[in-house]
Design a protein around this motif. Structure first.
Motif, mmCIF file in Angstrom:
data_model
loop_
_atom_site.group_PDB
_atom_site.id
_atom_site.type_symbol
_atom_site.label_atom_id
_atom_site.label_comp_id
_atom_site.label_asym_id
_atom_site.label_seq_id
_atom_site.Cartn_x
_atom_site.Cartn_y
_atom_site.Cartn_z
ATOM 1 N N PHE A 70 -1.953 3.178 -2.478
ATOM 2 C CA PHE A 70 -2.688 3.837 -1.385
ATOM 3 C C PHE A 70 -3.704 4.845 -1.929
ATOM 4 O O PHE A 70 -4.792 5.008 -1.367
ATOM 5 N N TYR A 71 -3.368 5.496 -3.036
ATOM 6 C CA TYR A 71 -4.302 6.442 -3.658
ATOM 7 C C TYR A 71 -5.556 5.708 -4.136
ATOM 8 O O TYR A 71 -6.684 6.161 -3.896
ATOM 9 N N ALA A 72 -5.367 4.570 -4.806
ATOM 10 C CA ALA A 72 -6.505 3.810 -5.326
ATOM 11 C C ALA A 72 -7.404 3.325 -4.204
ATOM 12 O O ALA A 72 -8.639 3.423 -4.286
ATOM 13 N N VAL A 73 -6.798 2.816 -3.140
ATOM 14 C CA VAL A 73 -7.589 2.316 -2.015
ATOM 15 C C VAL A 73 -8.329 3.458 -1.330
ATOM 16 O O VAL A 73 -9.514 3.334 -0.985
ATOM 17 N N ALA A 74 -7.655 4.593 -1.134
ATOM 18 C CA ALA A 74 -8.288 5.739 -0.475
ATOM 19 C C ALA A 74 -9.452 6.273 -1.285
ATOM 20 O O ALA A 74 -10.455 6.730 -0.720
ATOM 21 N N ARG A 75 -9.337 6.203 -2.620
ATOM 22 C CA ARG A 75 -10.402 6.703 -3.498
ATOM 23 C C ARG A 75 -11.444 5.644 -3.831
ATOM 24 O O ARG A 75 -12.421 5.937 -4.531
ATOM 25 N N GLY A 76 -11.250 4.430 -3.355
ATOM 26 C CA GLY A 76 -12.185 3.352 -3.663
ATOM 27 C C GLY A 76 -12.153 2.953 -5.128
ATOM 28 O O GLY A 76 -13.150 2.457 -5.671
ATOM 29 N N GLN A 77 -11.005 3.118 -5.796
ATOM 30 C CA GLN A 77 -10.881 2.818 -7.229
ATOM 31 C C GLN A 77 -10.130 1.516 -7.494
ATOM 32 O O GLN A 77 -9.791 1.220 -8.635
ATOM 33 N N GLN A 78 -9.873 0.750 -6.449
ATOM 34 C CA GLN A 78 -9.126 -0.495 -6.636
ATOM 35 C C GLN A 78 -9.993 -1.539 -7.328
ATOM 36 O O GLN A 78 -11.199 -1.605 -7.106
#
Length: 475
Positions: free
Chosen positions: A195-203
């Motif tokens: 969820f952190y990666a998706v929220a930060r657009g780092q996926q």
């Protein structure tokens, strides 16, 4: 030129080269772009990874219950009518002896955040990683302070034990409770990082399947300050816990019998060799696939937080709960056991350092780091290699002249000795080696498939020179 005119020799092993061999050619960038996309499912896809996420924790509880409560033997329902009572007995063991109680939360969380805190503040050896395709070939710096952190941890643990603030015997006594908290940490961090990666657009490299992407990971190199969380979790959490579980078992034996058996001492040595190797050679880790390609998801997070420490030392759990007469060996057997471990460790240590230092040599970032123990033949002088059209070089010297994964074979032999140290007293400690060979064969297939895409005909040429995968002349 080397064998069949296919090999080259690196003539500047200790300094920068005049080329930039780790920076890919235009052709290499195209293959990297393909490798940095999701093209197919692994591990049976969403259903397969779901089964693994559910099944593996259940297996961990089952094997622990068998070790601790059923004399190390695999228990099962005696009949169809016994299935329900059997499951009820299993559940009562988990509920009573593996509950996530406050004590386990304090111990595991205290250790976890202590490791993070010292990793943030202790200075370390600065190592530049390989160019990361997902970051447009940017290189990351890694603060390699795992060795210092290990000895700070050991001194702290000794002080806590000797002052009776925290007795090390309590670790093995609360194995089930700690395992449950570790499992919770593994699941929480896995979903949290997704969820952190998706929220930060780092996926990156996403499949579109939620559960599959949680399992494989969504983010590549999450960091807190100077701490690369993926490398920190790979080194500091699993192997420290594994080592201290062995020490706890030794303390338990000494408390009960007034001595430590050669078998338990063997596990203390074996786990120390591993955790110390991770620290003293930490600068080699940024050169690995784990760092520049593998994402940080459940597959890695859960395994580091719970899987490794609570499944690899089943022999310690058995010895801590059984009389030493059940696994006593003759002196020649002990000599053979220790000799096998030390030989396998030597090949494992030197093969890993040969490969990583070769990559540093070609990148021009290699400096000899004085840590203990630095073993002979850990660095190849004037190594031979194949220069690929991609831009990378494939090592054909040292242990890597005999097999494509010599480190895997040596690592597996070490895992086998971790079960052999109790002989035939219980089959459960052999879980590590059986599971590990499955992982290594699968990982080898993944790696070779990726290399075939990345290097094309150069990979075929390499395989014609280095013919064997693990063991020269065998496989």
């Amino acid at each position: 030129m080397g064998q069949d005119g296919n090999e080259l020799r690196l003539r500047k092993p200790h300094g920068a080269t005049t080329e930039t061999p780790n920076m890919p050619s235009e052709e290499g960038r195209k293959s990297d772009q393909r490798l940095d996309k999701h093209e197919s499912y692994e591990f049976g896809g969403p259903w397969g990874v779901t089964a693994m996420m559910i099944g593996f924790p259940i297996l961990m509880y089952y094997l622990w219950i068998c070790l601790w409560f059923y004399d190390g033997q695999l228990t099962h329902p005696k009949s169809v009518d016994d299935i329900t009572p059997f499951l009820e007995r299993m559940w009562m063991h988990v509920k009573t002896d593996a509950s996530p109680n406050l004590y386990a939360w304090k111990v595991y969380s205290g250790f976890f955040f202590f490791q993070l805190a010292i990793a943030l503040v202790i200075p370390g050896y600065q190592q530049e990683g390989l160019p990361v395709p997902s970051l447009n070939y940017k290189t990351l710096m890694y603060n390699c302070n795992a060795l210092s952190c290990l000895y700070v941890t050991m001194i702290t643990a000794a002080a806590l034990h000797l002052t009776h603030t925290f007795r090390l015997t309590e670790i093995i006594d609360n194995y089930g409770h700690l395992m449950t908290v570790a499992n919770i940490y593994g699941f929480a961090w896995s979903f949290g990082m997704y969820f952190y990666a998706v929220a930060r657009g780092q996926q990156i490299r996403m499949s579109g399947s939620f559960i599959y992407d949680v399992f494989m990971g969504a983010i590549l190199n999450p960091r807190i300050g100077s701490v690369d969380l993926k490398m920190w979790a790979e080194v500091r959490i699993p192997w420290n816990i594994t080592f201290f579980l062995a020490v706890s078992g030794a303390c338990k034996q000494y408390e009960n019998y007034g001595y430590v058996t050669p078998n338990m001492a063997f596990m203390c040595l074996a786990t120390w060799l591993y955790v110390n190797a991770c620290g003293k050679g930490e600068e080699c880790i940024p050169q690995t696939w784990d760092m520049f390609h593998e994402k940080w998801g459940f597959m890695v997070i859960f395994w580091n937080f719970a899987g490794v420490p609570f499944t690899y030392v089943y022999s310690v759990v058995y010895m801590a709960s059984h009389d030493p007469s059940k696994y006593k060996f003759s002196t020649p057997t002990y000599v053979a056991l220790y000799a096998t471990l030390l030989t396998a460790y030597y090949i494992f240590d030197t093969s890993m350092s040969q490969k990583s230092r070769f990559k540093m040599q070609t990148q021009g970032t290699f400096k000899f780091r004085k840590t203990f123990p630095q073993l002979p033949w850990g660095t190849i002088e004037n190594p031979t290699y194949i220069q690929t059209a991609h831009g990378n070089r494939l090592l054909t010297s040292g242990w890597w002249a005999y097999a494509r994964k010599p480190n895997y074979a040596a690592d597996w032999v070490q895992s086998l000795t971790w079960g052999l140290c109790i002989g035939a007293a219980s089959p459960i400690p052999y879980f590590y080696s059986v599971f590990f060979i499955t992982v290594l064969v699968h990982r080898c297939g993944r790696d070779f498939e990726r290399c075939a895409i990345k290097y094309g005909k150069d990979w075929e040429r390499y395989c014609s020179i280095v013919k064997y995968k693990f063991i020269p002349g065998v496989y």
